[in-house]
Design a protein around this motif. Structure first.
Motif, PDB file in Angstrom:
ATOM      1  N   UNK A  88      52.088  38.537  37.415  1.00 11.82           N
ATOM      2  CA  UNK A  88      51.695  37.924  36.141  1.00 11.82           C
ATOM      3  C   UNK A  88      51.715  38.950  35.019  1.00 11.82           C
ATOM      4  N   UNK A  89      51.218  40.150  35.312  1.00  2.78           N
ATOM      5  CA  UNK A  89      51.187  41.218  34.320  1.00  2.78           C
ATOM      6  C   UNK A  89      52.593  41.592  33.871  1.00  2.78           C
ATOM      7  N   UNK A  90      53.509  41.733  34.839  1.00 10.92           N
ATOM      8  CA  UNK A  90      54.889  42.086  34.513  1.00 10.92           C
ATOM      9  C   UNK A  90      55.549  41.003  33.672  1.00 10.92           C
ATOM     10  N   UNK A  91      55.304  39.763  34.043  1.00 14.42           N
ATOM     11  CA  UNK A  91      55.916  38.654  33.310  1.00 14.42           C
ATOM     12  C   UNK A  91      55.415  38.630  31.867  1.00 14.42           C
ATOM     13  N   UNK A  92      54.116  38.796  31.687  1.00 16.95           N
ATOM     14  CA  UNK A  92      53.553  38.789  30.340  1.00 16.95           C
ATOM     15  C   UNK A  92      54.062  39.976  29.530  1.00 16.95           C
ATOM     16  N   UNK A 117      58.716  43.046  41.561  1.00 21.44           N
ATOM     17  CA  UNK A 117      57.602  43.990  41.531  1.00 21.44           C
ATOM     18  C   UNK A 117      56.483  43.566  42.476  1.00 21.44           C
ATOM     19  N   UNK A 118      56.222  42.269  42.570  1.00 21.10           N
ATOM     20  CA  UNK A 118      55.187  41.795  43.479  1.00 21.10           C
ATOM     21  C   UNK A 118      55.581  42.078  44.932  1.00 21.10           C
ATOM     22  N   UNK A 119      56.811  41.747  45.286  1.00 27.17           N
ATOM     23  CA  UNK A 119      57.266  41.898  46.671  1.00 27.17           C
ATOM     24  C   UNK A 119      57.222  43.348  47.118  1.00 27.17           C
ATOM     25  N   UNK A 120      57.534  44.269  46.235  1.00 29.23           N
ATOM     26  CA  UNK A 120      57.597  45.674  46.644  1.00 29.23           C
ATOM     27  C   UNK A 120      56.218  46.261  46.918  1.00 29.23           C
ATOM     28  N   UNK A 121      55.174  45.626  46.414  1.00 25.82           N
ATOM     29  CA  UNK A 121      53.836  46.028  46.838  1.00 25.82           C
ATOM     30  C   UNK A 121      53.570  45.600  48.281  1.00 25.82           C
ATOM     31  N   UNK A 122      54.137  44.456  48.664  1.00 23.10           N
ATOM     32  CA  UNK A 122      54.033  44.039  50.064  1.00 23.10           C
ATOM     33  C   UNK A 122      54.782  45.014  50.970  1.00 23.10           C
ATOM     34  N   UNK A 123      55.860  45.607  50.458  1.00 17.22           N
ATOM     35  CA  UNK A 123      56.562  46.638  51.228  1.00 17.22           C
ATOM     36  C   UNK A 123      55.604  47.753  51.612  1.00 17.22           C
TER      37      UNK A 123
END
Length: 303
Positions: A88-92, A117-123
């Protein structure tokens, strides 16, 4: 007392190693985003820190379970919410920057970047978790456990990276230099009508002398589904303008007959090879992707 101290030391070693490997996973994938994220230093710090937090959550999960501290594991659910907030932060942030760019990224491109960006935190979380599990179950000495954990974490990271790797325009189409032609106030590129906005002699002269253009030709007919998508064409135009800058004018048009897509502009930096490379490396937008094989099977099933 001594046995308890050894157990705590082992847990600490597992957690620290897993956090380091998990944080490295985020750093390793962060460098791929230089085309998508404008603020290098601050952007790197933000995402490395969030990667560290993700790695810490993955690292402590196994020791928490082993000590029957099930409450600690529930923090994983909080992590998912935090990573959604990162998206959400990146999108905004990228939406706020739209008005400052040479041309718009477009909503489709921004959505894809934010998901990445969200997925790479799951990495980071998964890599740290696998590192922790491996070090816990492998019966080796201290350095053997560390080597096994690091090795398992790196293998998982490479598999995740390969699995999540998306295609680019260069994978589905040919990107070539195109010929610019101005007739009165109308702009044509490789015979494709682009615009009638060149109404003055200065505008026509500017585009003839300094204009650049590429034409994108799909390798197969069904790839037109991707390239005809407005969000995809806008993303390609954005990458071209980001690479070369804009002095004046930028257009993207498609040929309805054969599916070719044109990108034309008057850049600040005249470098045809850089323009071609920027368009080739533009990622395919997730919302525009269609699996030809799946679509074919679905249509056959309906028949």
């Amino acid at each position: 007392m001594g046995g308890e101290q050894v157990l705590q030391s082992d847990d600490l070693r597992i957690i620290i190693t897993a956090i380091i490997v998990g944080t490295f996973a985020r750093f390793f994938t962060l460098k791929e985003d230089y085309r998508q994220y404008p603020s290098y230093p601050n952007g790197y710090i933000i995402h490395i820190i969030t990667g560290f937090v993700a790695a810490a959550l993955g690292a402590v999960a196994v020791p928490a379970l082993m000590s029957k501290n099930f409450v600690a594991v529930t923090f994983l659910t909080l992590a998912i919410q935090q990573f959604r907030d990162v998206r959400k932060m990146e999108k905004e942030s990228l939406n706020d920057l739209e008005q400052t760019e040479y041309t718009f990224r477009g909503s489709a491109y921004i959505d894809g970047i934010a998901k990445t960006f969200e997925v790479r935190n799951y990495f980071s979380l998964i890599t740290a978790l696998i590192t922790s599990i491996t070090m816990t179950v492998v019966p080796l000495n201290m350095w053997g456990e560390i080597a096994a954990g690091v090795g398992a974490g790196i293998i998982v990271l490479l598999l995740l990276k390969r699995f999540s790797k998306g295609k680019t325009i260069g994978d589905i189409a040919q990107v070539e230099q195109a010929e610019i032609e101005v007739k009165d106030s109308e702009l044509f590129v490789d015979g494709i009508y682009v615009s009638n906005l060149l109404g003055t002699d200065n505008a026509a002269k500017l585009f003839q002398e300094e204009g650049m253009a590429v034409v994108i030709t799909p390798n197969e007919n069904h790839f037109r589904i991707n390239l005809d998508n407005f969000g995809q064409r806008q993303a390609a135009l954005f990458e071209a303008t980001r690479a070369l800058g804009i002095k004046r004018y930028h257009f993207t048009r498609k040929d309805y007959q054969d599916g070719r897509v044109v990108i034309a502009l008057v850049p600040l930096k005249r470098d045809q090879d850089a323009m071609i490379e920027a368009v080739k490396k533009c990622p395919l937008i997730e919302s525009a992707k269609k699996d030809h094989a799946v679509m074919g099977n679905s249509l056959k099933g309906r028949e």
